[in-house]
Design a protein around this motif. Structure first.
Motif, PDB file in Angstrom:
ATOM      1  N   VAL A  51       0.764  -1.118  -0.056  1.00  0.00           N
ATOM      2  CA  VAL A  51      -0.080  -0.043   0.115  1.00  0.00           C
ATOM      3  C   VAL A  51       0.923   1.262  -0.073  1.00  0.00           C
ATOM      4  O   VAL A  51       1.881   1.149   0.494  1.00  0.00           O
ATOM      5  CB  VAL A  51      -0.994  -0.067   1.240  1.00  0.00           C
TER       6      VAL A  51
ATOM      7  N   GLU B  39     -10.079  14.682  -0.516  1.00  0.00           N
ATOM      8  CA  GLU B  39      -9.609  13.489  -1.090  1.00  0.00           C
ATOM      9  C   GLU B  39     -10.407  12.141  -0.576  1.00  0.00           C
ATOM     10  O   GLU B  39     -10.914  11.433  -1.234  1.00  0.00           O
ATOM     11  CB  GLU B  39      -8.131  13.311  -0.805  1.00  0.00           C
ATOM     12  N   CYS B  40     -10.742  12.302   0.813  1.00  0.00           N
ATOM     13  CA  CYS B  40     -11.679  11.196   1.137  1.00  0.00           C
ATOM     14  C   CYS B  40     -12.986  11.111   0.664  1.00  0.00           C
ATOM     15  O   CYS B  40     -13.481  10.134   0.155  1.00  0.00           O
ATOM     16  CB  CYS B  40     -11.845  11.412   2.751  1.00  0.00           C
TER      17      CYS B  40
ATOM     18  N   LEU C 166     -12.904  10.171  -3.231  1.00  0.00           N
ATOM     19  CA  LEU C 166     -12.399   8.704  -3.633  1.00  0.00           C
ATOM     20  C   LEU C 166     -13.509   7.827  -2.965  1.00  0.00           C
ATOM     21  O   LEU C 166     -13.473   6.691  -3.496  1.00  0.00           O
ATOM     22  CB  LEU C 166     -11.077   8.430  -3.134  1.00  0.00           C
TER      23      LEU C 166
ATOM     24  N   VAL D 202      -6.741   6.166  -8.974  1.00  0.00           N
ATOM     25  CA  VAL D 202      -6.123   5.349  -7.798  1.00  0.00           C
ATOM     26  C   VAL D 202      -7.219   4.966  -6.714  1.00  0.00           C
ATOM     27  O   VAL D 202      -8.291   5.881  -6.738  1.00  0.00           O
ATOM     28  CB  VAL D 202      -5.217   6.074  -6.891  1.00  0.00           C
ATOM     29  N   GLN D 203      -7.005   4.014  -6.301  1.00  0.00           N
ATOM     30  CA  GLN D 203      -8.116   3.390  -5.327  1.00  0.00           C
ATOM     31  C   GLN D 203      -7.632   3.756  -3.722  1.00  0.00           C
ATOM     32  O   GLN D 203      -6.477   3.370  -3.492  1.00  0.00           O
ATOM     33  CB  GLN D 203      -8.373   1.967  -5.544  1.00  0.00           C
ATOM     34  N   LEU D 204      -8.749   4.401  -3.080  1.00  0.00           N
ATOM     35  CA  LEU D 204      -8.478   4.616  -1.734  1.00  0.00           C
ATOM     36  C   LEU D 204      -8.686   3.442  -0.852  1.00  0.00           C
ATOM     37  O   LEU D 204      -9.924   2.872  -1.153  1.00  0.00           O
ATOM     38  CB  LEU D 204      -9.172   5.874  -1.205  1.00  0.00           C
TER      39      LEU D 204
ATOM     40  N   LEU E 215      -3.816   8.665   4.552  1.00  0.00           N
ATOM     41  CA  LEU E 215      -4.722   7.947   3.610  1.00  0.00           C
ATOM     42  C   LEU E 215      -3.740   6.943   2.974  1.00  0.00           C
ATOM     43  O   LEU E 215      -2.826   7.062   2.733  1.00  0.00           O
ATOM     44  CB  LEU E 215      -5.058   9.058   2.299  1.00  0.00           C
TER      45      LEU E 215
ATOM     46  N   TYR F  80      -3.667   3.981  -0.032  1.00  0.00           N
ATOM     47  CA  TYR F  80      -3.890   3.606  -1.339  1.00  0.00           C
ATOM     48  C   TYR F  80      -3.417   2.502  -1.819  1.00  0.00           C
ATOM     49  O   TYR F  80      -2.420   1.870  -1.263  1.00  0.00           O
ATOM     50  CB  TYR F  80      -3.410   4.870  -2.356  1.00  0.00           C
ATOM     51  N   GLU F  81      -3.848   1.734  -2.804  1.00  0.00           N
ATOM     52  CA  GLU F  81      -3.183   0.757  -3.472  1.00  0.00           C
ATOM     53  C   GLU F  81      -1.716   1.180  -3.928  1.00  0.00           C
ATOM     54  O   GLU F  81      -1.963   2.410  -4.338  1.00  0.00           O
ATOM     55  CB  GLU F  81      -4.105   0.191  -4.647  1.00  0.00           C
TER      56      GLU F  81
ATOM     57  N   HIS G  88      -3.093   5.996 -13.684  1.00  0.00           N
ATOM     58  CA  HIS G  88      -4.300   6.170 -12.618  1.00  0.00           C
ATOM     59  C   HIS G  88      -4.165   7.614 -12.157  1.00  0.00           C
ATOM     60  O   HIS G  88      -2.945   7.971 -11.668  1.00  0.00           O
ATOM     61  CB  HIS G  88      -3.949   5.161 -11.524  1.00  0.00           C
TER      62      HIS G  88
ATOM     63  N   SER H 172      -4.130  10.539  -9.582  1.00  0.00           N
ATOM     64  CA  SER H 172      -4.220  10.373  -8.094  1.00  0.00           C
ATOM     65  C   SER H 172      -4.185  12.038  -7.737  1.00  0.00           C
ATOM     66  O   SER H 172      -4.339  12.967  -8.429  1.00  0.00           O
ATOM     67  CB  SER H 172      -3.010   9.861  -7.760  1.00  0.00           C
TER      68      SER H 172
END
Ligand SMILES: *[C@@H]1O[C@H](CO)[C@@H](O)[C@H](O)[C@H]1NC(C)=O
Ligand SMILES: *[C@@H]1O[C@H](CO)[C@@H](O)[C@H](O)[C@H]1NC(C)=O
Ligand SMILES: *[C@@H]1O[C@H](CO)[C@@H](O)[C@H](O)[C@H]1NC(C)=O
Ligand SMILES: *[C@@H]1O[C@H](CO)[C@@H](O)[C@H](O)[C@H]1NC(C)=O
Ligand SMILES: *[C@@H]1O[C@H](CO)[C@@H](O)[C@H](O)[C@H]1NC(C)=O
Length: 340
Positions: free
Chosen positions: A39, A58-59, A62, A71-73, A90, A92-93, A166, A168
């Motif tokens: 991560v 951002e939360c 996403l 991007v994946q949170l 935060l 992310y992947e 991706h 971000s």
């Protein structure tokens, strides 16, 4: 997720795990038991003005979005650290190939670290350009409320192991409720929107409303940068010569010189030009030049200073897909061609 877990995941936020430092925080690579893959953990610099807000935004963004080119949170942490200070992070992947900026502008040091040269083929660039445009198309037209990214640039495009792009960093993003209808009267402030010099559209500097067309401007610059490898802030650019002018006036003319005038003769005839210029039995590098003209033309059209003349990102996606299809259609064996 708890502060303790993140502390453990990053070997106490060790320097060895640090993979990047941005305006609002530092990013660490880590491993957490509950996720199979590594991560990326962005620890917000809460002292920095706007950092706390960027965490929230951002939360929010996403949590409400899901797209293969974003991007994946995975999770977030809002807690206090061991010294009793507020702590926000935060998670992310982790994407294995870093950001696009490093690929476009490699330094000897970053090359060493990877131990393989970072060079993007023409097709890889085109694919990434399509990835980024697709992400924006999703944000602008397919979310409940349109989302304006506001800080699109190569370092905010991350690349996974397959070199898929991706988008971000949504720390400056805005949910947009009334899209540009009348940006002259409705001066919703862009104050506080700093974005990044070179990529921020001129209207934000004049206090105009943030809009999805602002992202289109940034995208246009990004596209021009991707295919010229010139930053908009390069020393060669100044008041009288922007990256866009350079492409429009200098580069396009030079390319035009070397391609078949008959091809150019068709350029005014709208739709047909795509087939005329990208098809045919031409060989690799020659054909790349033809596609390049179309791609750079899109970049130029997106980055015009006049907001209302910019393309919408949906149209950009359609055009780029068509260019790719035409390129691949007759040119499978040249797709690995190095492109500088
Ligand atoms: C700490 O991390 C290691 C591996 O990195 C893991 O095996 C262990 O379970 C973690 N401990 C806690 C308390 O999370
Ligand atoms: C820019 O252009 C203006 C007029 O076109 C000219 O007066 C000025 O000297 C130019 N500046 C530079 C840096 O070339
Ligand atoms: C390109 O050519 C194909 C067949 O040759 C045709 O089906 C398609 O509509 C053309 N595309 C455009 C954009 O003109
Ligand atoms: C390949 O392209 C070059 C121009 O870049 C041209 O001179 C040459 O004839 C082309 N070769 C073939 C086989 O089409
Ligand atoms: C985008 O532009 C294209 C071509 O100008 C147009 O057909 C399409 O309706 C536009 N889409 C949106 C969502 O504005």
């Amino acid at each position: 997720i708890s502060y303790q877990s993140l502390l453990n995941a990053t070997n106490r936020f060790s320097f060895d795990n640090l993979i990047g430092v941005g305006s609002f925080g530092s990013v660490y690579k880590g491993t957490l038991d509950q996720y199979r893959h590594a991560v990326a953990i962005k620890v917000l610099k809460l002292g920095r003005h706007g950092a706390s807000k960027s965490f929230k935004v951002e939360c929010e963004v996403l949590r409400n979005t899901r797209h293969r080119n974003l991007v994946q949170l995975l999770t977030a942490c809002s807690s206090i650290d061991n010294q009793g200070h507020d702590f926000k992070a935060l998670v992310y992947e982790f994407l294995g190939n870093g950001n696009l900026d490093v690929w476009l502008h490699p330094t000897p040091r970053t090359n060493d670290a990877l131990e393989k040269p970072r060079k993007l083929s023409f097709l890889q660039r085109l694919n990434i350009a399509i990835d980024v445009a697709s992400a924006l198309d999703y944000l602008h037209y397919h979310c409940e409320t349109p989302i304006v990214h506001c800080d699109l640039k190569p370092s905010n495009v991350l690349l996974d192991d397959e070199m898929v792009g991706h988008v971000s960093d949504f720390g400056l993003a805005r949910f947009h409720h009334d899209i540009i209808q009348d940006s002259s009267t409705n001066q919703l402030s862009s104050i506080g929107i700093r974005g990044t010099i070179g990529y921020t559209p001129p209207e934000y500097g004049m206090g105009n409303e943030v809009s999805i067309y602002g992202d289109v401007y940034s995208y246009g610059i990004l596209l021009l940068e991707m295919f010229t490898r010139k930053r908009p802030t390069d020393n060669m650019f100044h008041d009288n010569l922007s990256l866009r002018d350079f492409v429009k006036e200098t580069l396009l003319e030079q390319i035009i010189d070397i391609i078949d005038p008959a091809v150019l003769g068709e350029r005014q005839k709208g739709e047909r030009r795509m087939n005329d210029t990208c098809n045919g039995n031409r060989n690799g590098s020659f054909k790349i030049h033809e596609c390049l003209i179309l791609i750079l033309g899109i970049g130029v059209a997106c980055s015009t200073e006049i907001l209302r003349e910019r393309k919408n990102i949906s149209a950009v996606v359609v055009e780029l897909l068509s260019i790719r299809q035409n390129f691949l259609g007759t040119n499978i064996h040249t797709t690995q061609t190095e492109f500088k």
